[in-house]
Design a protein around this motif. Structure first.
Motif, mmCIF file in Angstrom:
data_model
loop_
_atom_site.group_PDB
_atom_site.id
_atom_site.type_symbol
_atom_site.label_atom_id
_atom_site.label_comp_id
_atom_site.label_asym_id
_atom_site.label_seq_id
_atom_site.Cartn_x
_atom_site.Cartn_y
_atom_site.Cartn_z
ATOM 1 N N UNK A 543 -5.586 -4.643 8.127
ATOM 2 C CA UNK A 543 -5.459 -3.255 8.565
ATOM 3 C C UNK A 543 -6.850 -2.696 8.865
ATOM 4 N N UNK A 547 -7.073 1.907 7.865
ATOM 5 C CA UNK A 547 -7.917 1.798 6.669
ATOM 6 C C UNK A 547 -9.351 1.394 7.023
ATOM 7 N N UNK A 561 -18.613 -4.199 9.502
ATOM 8 C CA UNK A 561 -18.723 -5.125 8.369
ATOM 9 C C UNK A 561 -17.422 -5.159 7.582
ATOM 10 N N UNK A 562 -16.850 -3.982 7.379
ATOM 11 C CA UNK A 562 -15.605 -3.910 6.616
ATOM 12 C C UNK A 562 -14.491 -4.629 7.364
ATOM 13 N N UNK A 565 -14.832 -8.219 6.702
ATOM 14 C CA UNK A 565 -14.373 -8.566 5.349
ATOM 15 C C UNK A 565 -12.850 -8.611 5.273
ATOM 16 N N UNK A 566 -12.220 -7.572 5.834
ATOM 17 C CA UNK A 566 -10.764 -7.492 5.726
ATOM 18 C C UNK A 566 -10.116 -8.644 6.485
ATOM 19 N N UNK A 569 -10.665 -11.880 4.555
ATOM 20 C CA UNK A 569 -9.754 -11.863 3.428
ATOM 21 C C UNK A 569 -8.360 -12.327 3.840
ATOM 22 N N UNK A 996 -9.798 -12.862 -3.227
ATOM 23 C CA UNK A 996 -10.777 -12.013 -3.910
ATOM 24 C C UNK A 996 -12.167 -12.631 -3.833
ATOM 25 N N UNK A 999 -13.878 -11.511 -0.775
ATOM 26 C CA UNK A 999 -14.128 -10.081 -0.521
ATOM 27 C C UNK A 999 -15.597 -9.730 -0.693
ATOM 28 N N UNK B 7 -19.562 -1.666 -4.252
ATOM 29 C CA UNK B 7 -18.453 -2.325 -3.581
ATOM 30 C C UNK B 7 -17.207 -2.145 -4.459
ATOM 31 N N UNK B 18 -0.872 2.510 -0.807
ATOM 32 C CA UNK B 18 -1.238 1.866 0.455
ATOM 33 C C UNK B 18 -0.814 2.749 1.637
ATOM 34 N N UNK B 21 -3.098 5.589 1.866
ATOM 35 C CA UNK B 21 -4.344 5.199 2.536
ATOM 36 C C UNK B 21 -4.136 5.158 4.047
ATOM 37 N N UNK B 22 -2.957 4.729 4.469
ATOM 38 C CA UNK B 22 -2.632 4.772 5.895
ATOM 39 C C UNK B 22 -2.617 6.213 6.397
ATOM 40 N N UNK B 31 -13.891 8.762 4.675
ATOM 41 C CA UNK B 31 -14.386 8.464 3.333
ATOM 42 C C UNK B 31 -15.324 7.268 3.414
ATOM 43 N N UNK B 33 -17.155 3.717 3.486
ATOM 44 C CA UNK B 33 -16.586 2.406 3.796
ATOM 45 C C UNK B 33 -16.850 1.355 2.721
ATOM 46 N N UNK B 36 -12.583 -2.129 -0.330
ATOM 47 C CA UNK B 36 -11.812 -3.208 0.301
ATOM 48 C C UNK B 36 -10.432 -3.220 -0.347
ATOM 49 N N UNK B 37 -9.421 -3.034 0.484
ATOM 50 C CA UNK B 37 -8.080 -2.840 -0.063
ATOM 51 C C UNK B 37 -7.296 -4.146 -0.077
ATOM 52 N N UNK B 53 -11.245 -11.046 -12.023
ATOM 53 C CA UNK B 53 -11.757 -11.881 -10.940
ATOM 54 C C UNK B 53 -12.578 -11.041 -9.960
ATOM 55 N N UNK B 57 -16.434 -11.605 -9.237
ATOM 56 C CA UNK B 57 -16.889 -11.919 -7.882
ATOM 57 C C UNK B 57 -17.858 -10.865 -7.342
#
Lengths: 999, 140
Positions: A543, A547, A561-562, A565-566, A569, A996, A999, B7, B18, B21-22, B31, B33, B36-37, B53, B57
């Protein structure tokens, strides 16, 4: 008998009707006069009141209707005649030449890029240019170009044929001729829509004379990312950003000189939406909306207007524009306007937007004439309040704005209602399994992942913030990725072809799409995968719009960048994904309808007519609900005979089982297999769907001396008096005052109750007809006689009923003095406080939600909106559905509405329910939990934690077992299991943990 | 020196947060960046291992977002999440780990603004806290 149907008109209403019929197993022709389906909605930028991108919610429907096995689109065609009788119609359809062979064309668009002739683009209202041979818009369905013969160089001069030269599949056919198709169908739905008022007829506003005067639909294109300026809001004269914008309402509506008498029903909200969107594009812009009444009569509309006022600095000016002049040097507009206080102002604006109304279109009137159905004097289809989707010809139904201006959800509701009626006419449908032909699925066992990644630009919605090429570059180097590319609109039909081609060429076995939210578009892409022989669960969605690009508009680098990442992922998650298969479940072909008012009875009869067993539950001792208090409609139709007939029909119908004085004790189960306990008779019934028709109530006023003085009554009480024995009392009245918005649009209930203005006008006219002598005053905030109801407002004023506007801050003051009742109200036009001494004060009390909604919403796990009405799955395109499958809503349970709208929605709910009940089996959720037996130690913790009782302990083997039909896929058991013996398919621990790491 | 940008990994339930968030997206609420969802069907499916985890990470904070009490699409998943996260936080606290890096919030489908505000607030608070100490341990 022909078990086929035809829908004429491929706008959103026609599309929905065709899809519903197709889902019920009826083979349907969808006849569209233009080259693509989509209608006016395809030209809109956003939709009120959620500001959803119109194309984003429409294009999945376009793809669905374009690929539905039971729907045949006949585009560029019109109906010539309709002969025969219901169930046995013969239709002649004229298919006009496209000069492109629809069977050969692949929609590659090379002809369009090579064609040397440029013409004004009709899709962009002539604000930009397109080619003589063109695909109408990127998401068009069918995605096949059309050639404009009038401007084609070959057709004019006999030389060129460039398009033909470059077309690799030899699809160009200059000799294509008209063709008359003769089709046989059982029922017909008219959904030809309406057209915009021609603003040139109101030359005082300078349209076509001054460059910076545009219509609302042109402005919609200017706002749109796919529009002539790629979504940069600029004025036509010099391409500069406007700083001051005026929007004028009711151009060609609510006036009789050059325009139409009716209200166009959608323009107020469209103007508020345009003001909000413009301010998002240009934060410094100042917008003024000139209006007569703000008609924010729908769900969430008033809140939306408040948002425009408060958060987006929009000025709402109650007044008319008297004249427009344009400065010949700067093209800036000098606008003179008169406020309601009578003050004349002059103000400069950079851009004037004319909110043009809707009127019957030539083509819809032609269609009506050819089908021999009656129109009213305005040219809209004639309908009866109690039969809102029926035309005057049996077997022919209607939906959408062909029968009066209406917004998208109203049109969609009518469409589902018309589909239900059209299907009911065809009788019991051979409940044939709707089988989609999918190719054999690839066996991916032992084959390493080959991931294809598609990054959507979404016009500029994503690409203006996220550097899409950079993301493509980045992901193409990630392990497992064999293909990466960007798409302008990933959801467009040609994009599906691109994805399929990539799957085939590169042998892809897993797909990631980075675009919008999976909640709306995932099923569409999964279908594309299925059509390519890839298991639909080998798919992940990232998304990067809702998002990412939309929420980080000012930080493009970080957003990029995001997005990387998404996407990464999702790639990791899809690499670890496994193919999943759905269980099929039997459908119990019975319906439970909660509420025996007009909505519930209508839905029950529709379903019974289609041979489904119905259980109708009513909490009172008699049927009818609020209809028992409505004596006549605004048009003057009597409701008592209708109610009596409905009551009898429901009572004698063998397929409807009535439960009176009954309540719901418990509901469990899921689509196809619900179980409900009623009280009485405290027994359990099984059913496949639920329709909520729990109704609403009249607000009991606490203000204006109600309950303290006999002379203060509500509109409902007045209506009872007008239609009862108290008539004589009413004839002696000298002065009557009505106060609008009692219990509506205040701080406690912010919504408009929608029907009170029409009700007040109906009763006021009736009072005047009974006895013309008394003075009748209506104290209002905005008169909201939307659509065709406007003519009754006009006739009320002609009858001498006096309308006085008041403000929310300065409500009328009601007290008792020596003369009896006294009402003081501030008249803004006179700038004086008027003191009126009425003999009767009538309060237009609003509609409040049924207090039992809360309980029902908990039983069924469906949400309520902030006002306490049920919240549908999508306010625009799924107005009777819920996110929970198999549950539908109609009537006042959804929002206040009038009789016609209630019936249309009830029929829609029945139609949507029938799409479930007409199937023998439905597919269960594929994402369910499973147990790895070798790890399970039979502790039983998962059994405790599962609220659906889907897990049992096998006492012999000492391990847990899962009933996949009952599992809802919440994952609670997987998170509980200490031995890691349970995993949720599609969300396995391995997938999440690996993702994860990425991410 | 460049400012520390925390992060955040967010585990959001499909039905409420979710969707919220949409909604923040469709409402164009801006908001930071830094988030990470990860979409899950329910907060009840948030295994404590996922949270650990994410922290191992290198996430500086973990947000778990679910339906308001009583609104869970799966009836009681959010209560299960609440119990689990409470216990996890207590355990982490015992180890001297700052439990306020883990946030559990109820944000409904209609609370786009609350989601945007929560994210912004979490970013601010994590900036004050500085980087996740577990990250440094890994660097040894």
């Amino acid at each position: 008998m022909h078990k086929k149907a035809m829908v004429i008109g491929g706008g959103i209403a026609g599309i929905q009707a065709a899809l519903d019929l197709g889902e019920m197993g009826v083979e349907t022709y969808l006849v569209e006069k233009g080259p693509s389906v989509g209608g006016r909605m395809a030209q809109l930028d956003k939709t009120f009141p959620t500001n959803d991108c119109a194309m984003c919610i429409l294009s999945p429907k376009l793809v669905e209707v374009g690929s539905h096995p039971y729907v045949t689109i006949v585009s560029n065609a019109e109906v010539l005649s309709l002969e025969g009788s219901p169930c046995n119609f013969r239709v002649k359809v004229l298919k006009k030449p496209r000069y492109v062979d629809e069977d050969k064309c692949t929609g590659c668009g090379i002809c369009m890029s090579k064609c040397p002739i440029k013409i004004p683009d009709p899709y962009n209202k002539g604000l930009s240019q397109t080619k003589c041979i063109r695909i109408p818009f990127p998401q068009a369905v069918p995605a096949i170009p059309i050639m404009d013969k009038e401007t084609c160089r070959y057709h004019l001069t006999g030389k060129c044929r460039v398009c033909e030269k470059f077309c690799e599949v030899k699809a160009i056919d200059f000799e294509q001729k008209e063709q008359v198709l003769e089709l046989e169908v059982g029922s017909v739905i008219l959904a030809c829509g309406s057209q915009e008022f021609n603003a040139s007829l109101k030359n005082e506003y300078g349209y076509k004379l001054f460059p910076n005067v545009v219509t609302s639909i042109e402005f919609e294109r200017i706002l749109s990312a796919s529009g002539p300026t790629s979504g940069h809001v600029v004025r036509p004269s010099d391409g500069k950003e406007p700083k001051r914008i005026a929007i004028l309402q009711c151009v060609g509506s609510r006036e009789t000189q050059a325009g139409n008498e009716h209200c166009s029903a959608i323009c107020c909200m469209q103007a508020a939406k345009d003001a909000i969107i413009t301010q998002e594009h240009l934060p410094e812009v100042q917008t003024a909306i000139f209006y007569m009444d703000v008609r924010a009569y729908g769900k969430g509309f008033d809140r939306f207007v408040d948002m425009a006022k408060e958060q987006h600095k929009t000025r709402f000016i109650c007044g008319r524009i008297a004249s427009v002049e344009s400065n010949p040097h700067t093209d800036t507009l000098l606008i003179q306007y008169i406020t309601q206080e009578g003050i004349i102002n002059r103000e400069e604006f950079d851009l004037l937007v004319l909110s043009v109304g809707l009127e019957p279109s030539e083509s819809s009137m032609d269609a009506a004439r050819r089908l021999v159905v009656f129109m009213d004097t305005r040219g809209f289809l004639e309908t009866n309040t109690f039969r809102p989707v029926n035309t005057t010809r049996p077997g022919v139904f209607s939906c959408g704005s062909i029968s009066g201006p209406k917004d998208i959800p109203e049109s969609v509701m009518e469409a589902s209602g018309a589909a239900s009626a059209a299907a009911a006419l065809l009788g019991e449908l051979q409940s044939k399994e709707i089988r989609f032909e999918y190719p054999q699925e690839l066996d991916i066992r032992g084959i390493p992942p080959r991931v294809g990644v598609f990054i959507c630009r979404c016009g500029i919605n994503i690409a203006s913030t996220v550097d899409v090429p950079q993301v493509v570059e980045y992901v193409s180097r990630l392990p497992g990725v064999k293909h990466a590319q960007e798409l302008l609109f990933a959801c467009a039909q040609d994009s599906q072809k691109i994805i399929k081609a990539a799957i085939e060429e590169k042998g892809l076995n897993r797909i990631v799409v980075s675009a919008c939210t999976p909640r709306t578009h995932e099923p569409m892409f999964q279908k594309t995968l299925k059509e390519s022989g890839v298991n639909p669960y080998l798919f992940e969605f990232a998304n990067i719009r809702e998002q990412c690009s939309w929420v980080h508009q000012k930080e493009p680098e970080k957003a990029t960048e995001k997005a990387k990442d998404l996407t990464r992922n999702s790639i990791v998650k899809v690499v670890f994904a496994e193919p999943l298969y759905k269980e099929t479940l039997d459908v119990k072909k019975e319906a439970l309808i909660i509420g025996g008012g007009l909505a519930g009875m209508t839905a029950a009869l529709d379903l019974a007519e289609q041979n489904f067993q119905v259980h109708l539950v009513e909490k009172e001792k008699e049927l009818g609900g609020n209809l028992r208090h409505v004596h006549t409609t605004l048009k003057g139709e009597e409701s008592a005979p209708i109610l009596k007939a409905l009551d009898e029909e429901v009572n004698k119908n063998p397929r409807i089982k009535l439960y009176m004085n009954a309540r719901i004790r418990e509901i469990s189960g899921y689509i196809g297999n619900f179980k409900t306990v009623l009280d009485p008779p405290l027994s359990e019934i099984e059913h496949g769907v639920v329709i909520i028709a729990s109704g609403g109530e009249e607000y009991q006023p606490k203000e204006y001396l109600y309950g303290e003085d006999d002379r203060v009554v509500t509109q409902r009480e007045l209506e009872d008096m007008l239609n009862g024995s108290d008539k004589s009392k009413l004839s002696s009245l000298a002065t009557v005052v009505m106060i609008q918005c009692v219990g509506s649009r205040d701080d406690e209930r912010t919504y408009c109750s929608r029907v009170c203005c029409s009700n007040a006008i109906k009763n006021a006219i009736k009072l005047k007809e009974l006895n013309p002598r008394p003075a009748v005053y209506v104290l209002f905030r905005d008169i909201r006689t939307y659509g065709l109801k406007e003519s009754f407002y006009r006739s009320a004023r002609e009858k001498g009923i006096i309308f006085i506007r008041y403000d929310k801050e300065e409500k009328p003051d009601v007290h008792k003095n020596s003369n009896g009742l006294a009402v003081d109200v501030r008249d803004k036009i006179l700038n004086k406080t008027l003191a009126i001494n009425p003999d009767l004060l009538v309060l237009s009390a609003g509609i409040i939600p049924n207090p039992e909604n809360k309980l029902l919403s908990q039983f069924l796990k469906v949400p309520l909106d902030p006002d306490g009405f049920f919240l549908e799955a999508h306010v625009k395109l799924r107005p009777v559905d819920f996110a929970t499958d198999g549950v539908f809503v109609c009537g006042l349970a959804h929002y206040p509405k009038d009789i016609g709208e209630t019936i249309a929605q009830a029929r829609a709910a029945a139609g949507r329910a029938a799409t479930v009940l007409s199937k023998d089996t439905i597919e269960a959720e594929g994402k369910v939990s499973y147990i790895r037996e070798e790890r399970c130690n039979g502790c039983g913790a998962c059994v405790e934690v599962c609220v659906y009782n889907a897990i049992e302990l096998d006492t012999e083997k000492r391990i847990a077992t899962i009933n996949e039909a009952l599992c809802k896929g919440c994952g609670a058991c997987a998170a509980t299991c200490l031995a890691s013996a349970i995993d949720l398919k599609g969300f396995r621990n391995e997938q999440i943990l690996e993702a994860l790491e990425a991410i | 020196m460049q400012e520390f940008e925390p992060r955040i990994v967010a585990f959001l339930c499909n039905w409420c947060t979710y969707t919220g968030a949409d909604l923040a997206g469709t409402s164009r609420l801006q908001y930071p960046p830094n988030i990470r969802i990860v979409r899950l069907m329910c907060t009840g499916a948030v295994d404590t291992i996922y949270v650990l985890k994410a922290l191992i990470e290198g996430a500086d904070g973990v947000l778990i977002g679910g339906c308001h009490p009583g609104d869970c699409h799966y009836q009681t998943g959010n209560y299960k999440a609440r119990r689990r996260i409470t216990i996890l936080k207590k355990i982490l606290n015992r180890f001297g780990y700052d439990e306020d890096r883990i946030w559990l919030r109820w944000i409904s489908a209609s609370e786009g603004k609350l989601f945007a505000d929560t994210t912004a607030q979490m970013v601010e608070e994590l900036k004050d806290k500085g980087p996740n100490p577990i990250k440094q341990l890994w660097m040894v």
